[in-house]
Design an enzyme around this catalytic site. Sequence first.
Site, PDB file in Angstrom:
ATOM      1  N   HIS A 125       0.788  -1.465   0.084  1.00 18.04           N
ATOM      2  CA  HIS A 125      -0.532  -0.096  -0.422  1.00 18.04           C
ATOM      3  C   HIS A 125       0.607   0.906   0.175  1.00 18.04           C
ATOM      4  CE1 HIS A 125      -2.787   2.740   2.109  1.00 18.04           C
ATOM      5  NE2 HIS A 125      -3.432   2.122   1.191  1.00 18.04           N
ATOM      6  N   SER A 128      -6.666  -0.704  -4.880  1.00 19.72           N
ATOM      7  CA  SER A 128      -6.801  -1.042  -3.846  1.00 19.72           C
ATOM      8  C   SER A 128      -7.755  -2.602  -3.952  1.00 19.72           C
ATOM      9  CB  SER A 128      -7.050  -0.483  -3.676  1.00 19.72           C
ATOM     10  OG  SER A 128      -8.977   0.371  -3.897  1.00 19.72           O
ATOM     11  N   ASP A 165      -7.220  14.972  -6.107  1.00 23.64           N
ATOM     12  CA  ASP A 165      -6.384  13.040  -5.484  1.00 23.64           C
ATOM     13  C   ASP A 165      -8.059  12.610  -4.496  1.00 23.64           C
ATOM     14  OD1 ASP A 165      -5.367  10.640  -3.844  1.00 23.64           O
ATOM     15  OD2 ASP A 165      -4.790  12.295  -2.342  1.00 23.64           O
ATOM     16  N   ALA A 218     -10.201   9.174  -4.207  1.00 17.16           N
ATOM     17  CA  ALA A 218     -10.872   7.668  -4.840  1.00 17.16           C
ATOM     18  C   ALA A 218     -11.874   7.201  -5.634  1.00 17.16           C
ATOM     19  CB  ALA A 218     -11.342   6.279  -2.845  1.00 17.16           C
ATOM     20  N   LYS A 230     -20.120   6.127 -14.860  1.00 11.66           N
ATOM     21  CA  LYS A 230     -18.809   6.542 -14.755  1.00 11.66           C
ATOM     22  C   LYS A 230     -17.415   6.669 -14.193  1.00 11.66           C
ATOM     23  CE  LYS A 230     -22.126  10.429 -17.071  1.00 11.66           C
ATOM     24  NZ  LYS A 230     -22.074  11.869 -16.557  1.00 11.66           N
ATOM     25  N   GLY A 286      -7.659  20.529  -4.555  1.00 18.82           N
ATOM     26  CA  GLY A 286      -7.020  21.118  -2.750  1.00 18.82           C
ATOM     27  C   GLY A 286      -6.536  22.161  -2.129  1.00 18.82           C
ATOM     28  N   GLN A 287      -7.611  23.114  -2.640  1.00 23.85           N
ATOM     29  CA  GLN A 287      -7.405  24.361  -1.866  1.00 23.85           C
ATOM     30  C   GLN A 287      -8.310  23.475  -0.050  1.00 23.85           C
ATOM     31  OE1 GLN A 287      -8.884  27.479  -3.240  1.00 23.85           O
ATOM     32  NE2 GLN A 287      -8.336  28.970  -2.044  1.00 23.85           N
TER      33      GLN A 287
HETATM   34  P1  NAI Z   1     -11.824  13.397  -0.225  1.00 15.29           P
HETATM   35  O1  NAI Z   1     -12.991  12.857  -1.096  1.00 15.29           O
HETATM   36  O2  NAI Z   1     -11.585  13.578   0.559  1.00 15.29           O
HETATM   37  O3  NAI Z   1     -11.532  14.445  -1.670  1.00 15.29           O
HETATM   38  C1  NAI Z   1     -11.654  14.237  -3.075  1.00 15.29           C
HETATM   39  C2  NAI Z   1     -10.465  15.552  -3.798  1.00 15.29           C
HETATM   40  O4  NAI Z   1     -11.727  16.707  -3.477  1.00 15.29           O
HETATM   41  C3  NAI Z   1      -9.842  15.661  -3.012  1.00 15.29           C
HETATM   42  O5  NAI Z   1      -8.428  16.395  -4.080  1.00 15.29           O
HETATM   43  C4  NAI Z   1      -9.926  17.497  -2.665  1.00 15.29           C
HETATM   44  O6  NAI Z   1      -9.056  18.430  -2.676  1.00 15.29           O
HETATM   45  C5  NAI Z   1     -10.859  17.124  -3.334  1.00 15.29           C
HETATM   46  N1  NAI Z   1     -12.082  18.503  -2.569  1.00 15.29           N
HETATM   47  C6  NAI Z   1     -12.347  17.943  -1.552  1.00 15.29           C
HETATM   48  N2  NAI Z   1     -13.398  19.258  -0.649  1.00 15.29           N
HETATM   49  C7  NAI Z   1     -13.092  20.673  -1.464  1.00 15.29           C
HETATM   50  C8  NAI Z   1     -13.699  21.620  -2.315  1.00 15.29           C
HETATM   51  N3  NAI Z   1     -14.826  22.344  -0.876  1.00 15.29           N
HETATM   52  N4  NAI Z   1     -13.779  22.037  -2.618  1.00 15.29           N
HETATM   53  C9  NAI Z   1     -12.799  22.135  -3.734  1.00 15.29           C
HETATM   54  N5  NAI Z   1     -12.211  20.458  -3.624  1.00 15.29           N
HETATM   55  C10 NAI Z   1     -12.444  19.439  -3.553  1.00 15.29           C
HETATM   56  O7  NAI Z   1     -11.232  12.446  -1.106  1.00 15.29           O
HETATM   57  P2  NAI Z   1     -10.779  10.603  -0.944  1.00 15.29           P
HETATM   58  O8  NAI Z   1     -11.635  10.106  -2.077  1.00 15.29           O
HETATM   59  O9  NAI Z   1     -11.803  10.332   0.444  1.00 15.29           O
HETATM   60  O10 NAI Z   1      -9.273  10.302  -0.897  1.00 15.29           O
HETATM   61  C11 NAI Z   1      -8.826   9.928  -0.080  1.00 15.29           C
HETATM   62  C12 NAI Z   1      -7.561   9.559  -0.134  1.00 15.29           C
HETATM   63  O11 NAI Z   1      -7.412   8.260   0.082  1.00 15.29           O
HETATM   64  C13 NAI Z   1      -6.472  10.340  -1.073  1.00 15.29           C
HETATM   65  O12 NAI Z   1      -5.360  11.133  -0.638  1.00 15.29           O
HETATM   66  C14 NAI Z   1      -5.917   8.643  -1.701  1.00 15.29           C
HETATM   67  O13 NAI Z   1      -5.332   9.221  -2.835  1.00 15.29           O
HETATM   68  C15 NAI Z   1      -5.921   7.933  -0.813  1.00 15.29           C
HETATM   69  N6  NAI Z   1      -6.756   6.410  -1.207  1.00 15.29           N
HETATM   70  C16 NAI Z   1      -6.135   5.765  -1.215  1.00 15.29           C
HETATM   71  C17 NAI Z   1      -5.717   4.639  -2.058  1.00 15.29           C
HETATM   72  C18 NAI Z   1      -4.550   3.211  -1.656  1.00 15.29           C
HETATM   73  O14 NAI Z   1      -5.021   2.277  -2.263  1.00 15.29           O
HETATM   74  N7  NAI Z   1      -3.496   3.906  -1.688  1.00 15.29           N
HETATM   75  C19 NAI Z   1      -7.335   3.786  -2.313  1.00 15.29           C
HETATM   76  C20 NAI Z   1      -7.840   4.854  -2.074  1.00 15.29           C
HETATM   77  C21 NAI Z   1      -8.342   6.031  -1.951  1.00 15.29           C
END
Ligand code: NAI
Length: 349
Positions: free
Chosen positions: A116, A140, A174, A176, A224, A306-307
């Site tokens: 991971h 994953s 970034d 999922a 999608k 990302g902000q």
């Molecule tokens: P999340 O739902 O918290 O955010 C997703 C995206 O939406 C981000 O780019 C964030 O900056 C953007 N975002 C959120 N609120 C926003 C707003 N108000 N305005 C503008 N943009 C906004 O992220 P999620 O989907 O829960 O993923 C969390 C982490 O899990 C990530 O770092 C991902 O890489 C990681 N992950 C890693 C896995 C692995 O196997 N290595 C598997 C699945 C996820």
Amino acid sequence: MRVSRSELSQLIAVKLHQAGLSKEHADGVADVLVHADIRGIHSHGAMRVEYYAERIAKGGINTTPHFKYEVTGPSTAVFDGDNGVGHVAAKQAMDEAIQMAKASGIAAVGVRRIGHSGALSYFVRQAAKAGMIGISVCQSDPMVVPFGGSEPYYGTNPIAFAAPSHDDRLLTLDMATTVQAWGKILHARSRNESIPDSWAVDKEGHPTTDPFKVNALLPIAGPKGYGLMMMVDVLSGILLGLPFGNKVSSMYHDLTEYRNLGQFHLVINPAFFTDPVVFRQHISQTMDELNRIKPAPGFGQVLFPGQNNDLIQEEYEQNGIEIVDEIYEYLVSDTVHRNQYDHKDPFAK
Ligand code: NAI
């Protein structure tokens, strides 16, 4: 409670070293986990240390891997992680991809046979800090139904993208490809709360609001998101000759086995497509324009991707990183792990 970046990093590294990782690799993993916590991505921060420690201690991570980087074409390479920690392999592979894209304009680097690797924004931001566009995807463990299905096939297969601006900001996506992370289901279970019916399905494939009936997660935006998961699996699994779809190893199934996961980095050097200075200026401009869009009712401001994490990071840099007390207590304790993750059940944690 709040903890400084340096203290958190040191505590994580010490614990992983105690579990059996080399000092160098323990430091490398700590850096990626602290990146997640300090940006508010707590699902991929210090919370994971005890699970990693248990897997390392049980032999499910190679603690003395021989990384192999093989250039396979003018802009392509394969990085074999020998089932060491994914964080360190993916970071080194991204460093190589950046160097390749500096010379050839573009680099596609497959990262094979890793554990991971955590929050993918860490790796794409390496590229953006070097003036490049970074894209990274990874497999994953299977816990998501394909659109119209009732059995899990794909994982939460994340996608990350980052680009540099003319100032010190980075544009960072970034995510999922599922509506919600598995951790959110567990959170609802722990509070005996219901969940929205858009998150997950039960054993028959019916959407469920009962977190205890959840058998699999749902992709974002129906077919999608399902299609995006497929794309991630092709790039980071099938393309690299690795197990794919529901053959991808489970995070919690057997902590003595290597995971053989795949990740795929793509780095694009803007200088090979346009004036790189203008490119960066326009990234800054688009960030500013997004911030100036009139917000919808209930929103204070439109943020660029990302902000939201940048704002958290700013606050945590000043006041310390918010960490759950239990996690801090574990990190400062003498315990390496408590045999609690080897469930042989992909949905147990
Ligand atoms: P999340 O739902 O918290 O955010 C997703 C995206 O939406 C981000 O780019 C964030 O900056 C953007 N975002 C959120 N609120 C926003 C707003 N108000 N305005 C503008 N943009 C906004 O992220 P999620 O989907 O829960 O993923 C969390 C982490 O899990 C990530 O770092 C991902 O890489 C990681 N992950 C890693 C896995 C692995 O196997 N290595 C598997 C699945 C996820």
